[in-house]
Write an enzyme that holds these catalytic residues in place. Sequence first.
Site, PDB file in Angstrom:
ATOM      1  N   GLU A   1       5.531   6.374   1.511  1.00  0.00           N
ATOM      2  CA  GLU A   1       6.339   5.004   0.575  1.00  0.00           C
ATOM      3  C   GLU A   1       5.735   5.695  -1.360  1.00  0.00           C
ATOM      4  O   GLU A   1       5.441   5.225  -1.392  1.00  0.00           O
ATOM      5  CB  GLU A   1       5.305   3.845   1.056  1.00  0.00           C
TER       6      GLU A   1
ATOM      7  N   ASP B   1       1.926   5.716   3.681  1.00  0.00           N
ATOM      8  CA  ASP B   1       1.521   4.681   2.898  1.00  0.00           C
ATOM      9  C   ASP B   1       0.805   5.051   1.760  1.00  0.00           C
ATOM     10  O   ASP B   1       0.101   6.303   1.329  1.00  0.00           O
ATOM     11  CB  ASP B   1       0.336   3.542   3.893  1.00  0.00           C
TER      12      ASP B   1
END
Length: 617
Positions: free
Chosen positions: A359, A330
């Site tokens: 990400e 993330d």
Amino acid sequence: MKAYLIILIFFLQSIFSFSQKTAIERVEPPFWWTQMKNPELQLLVYGPGISNTVPEISRKGIEIMDIISTENPNYLFIYLFLHDSVEAGTFEIIFRISSSEEITYKYELKERKQGSADRKGFSTADMVYLIMPDRFANGNPANDNHPDMLEKADRSDPDGRHGGDIKGIANNLSYIKELGVTALWINPLVENNNPKYSYHGYAITDFYKIDPRYGSNTDYLNLVNKCHASGLKVIMDMVFNHCSVYHWFIQDLPDENWIHQFDEFTRSNFRASTIPDIHASEYDRNKMLTGWFDVHMADLDQRNPMLTSYLIQNTIWWIEYSGIDGIRVDTQPYSYKEFIKQWTSYIFLEYPNFNIVGESWLQKESFTAYFQKGTHNIDGYNSGIPSVTDFPMYFALNKAFNENDSWTEGLARIYYTLAQDHLYGDAYQNLIFADNHDLSRYFSAIGENYDRWKMGMAALATLRGIPMVYYGTELLVGGEEHKGHGYIRTDFPGGWSGDQVNGFTGEGLTELQKKAKLYLANLYKWRKNNKAISEGKLTHFVPENNVYVYFRHTEKECVLVAFNNSKNELKALDSEKYKECMQGYSYAKNIITGEKLNYLETLTIAPKSVLILELLK
Ligand code: CA
């Protein structure tokens, strides 16, 4: 008088020691393995007054290298060196409190599983299916609420917990397989014991524990095993930029510098561009890196070496424990880039063929490329992360089929995105997608138009990269981000008993939904076995007249993909123009209709459609 004083001191001491009764509440990692490439292990020991003890180990092959206490007496960090000679099993750590008092803690070293280091991560041959576990299927209504968990289930609240769980995923693997899916990315399943918004998983309260409302650590291990037995890989979602303010170590910080702290709440500016930007001010870059994502998410400072080791070991622990095939990390740019580099180097030391997707939510190709392994960055930075989320391609796919073609719009958006692939370390490794859990669902983004939806799904299946499809996309589920995240993370139809429509069985689906599911499944099942797509190069031709053509090819195989973006006109392809790719091929199979074409000279494409041909000799 003296005697009274001594008694008083003794009395106060005993009260003090009673209130500070030394104890161990946690040791993390909870266990470890022998035969790891990295012989060092940091043990975080937590409990009242634990820093006032002296740990000792007398086990062959284990050496205490260092013992470090922090400003908080409830923490002790023990640094072990595990020699090759160390044998698996349980050993004792004696924490000496005084000459007469000690605590014994039993720590386990398991034997590393054979072949664990050789596992092969997800690859360009895979098709990834993204699941938000709270919203997919409720396999066990009995775990919707848990006495120790603050937030209770409320399916009527779009931002509340709905009860989906690990069992719900495990129960529906055959449905998922039937879509041509080969890998699952599941949003975080670890504990999020927060009073509100706990369902999305990105505000972690325990890095080592699956949230009991999803199941147990063993349930997760069993899910991974079941997926492997069904030919599905599992990608675990991990978060290192922040954790919940309700996390136990945030509530009782080991050191002030484990998180970024401000006199007043300071939010990140969310400008990841400041990291590669050679002109960026310190002010902006600091705000990006140190500002908090949200009021309930403490921003971790990965410059602290103890925290760094903690996070790296946590990752290795999950890989080794559960047998996962990959990680989605993330908010990659929001963590210190030096930490990311160090983190990846330790992962690939233990698992050289593993895979990770970062990400990297950025607007431009050059920004995105900066965060991928092997990119030639001006500052020499190399993240070590093989795959990045291709947001520039997402933007292109969300606009291309809605627009009329021009020099820069319509199909040219895809063309120009691909034309910048030279910026990437390896654009073929990019994760490509049309939507995800943070974005408007594709069917809504393209005006609920089935023809455009098919073009988007076909692009994902044939472009370079690793395609990812968000759960429910196959059933044309819509949802707009501006209404709130709950509306793009709606419950999968049929995941809850009593649902009127059941996507898993097909009951109650519209004819269009059935067609869409079949279209997607046929496409991705074909992709799975096509080497030109998974291993081949891409050659494309500048869009002309609302038509964009690219080929995927190896020495032996070739696939032609042609988009007609015009609303009404049938378009013909001039095979002479494409002869550098088509030469030597004399007939073809239309992979959407199954039809065989005996001539390649007179190819036509219907308006607002895509033609995918497997060329044959
Ligand atoms: Ca449940």
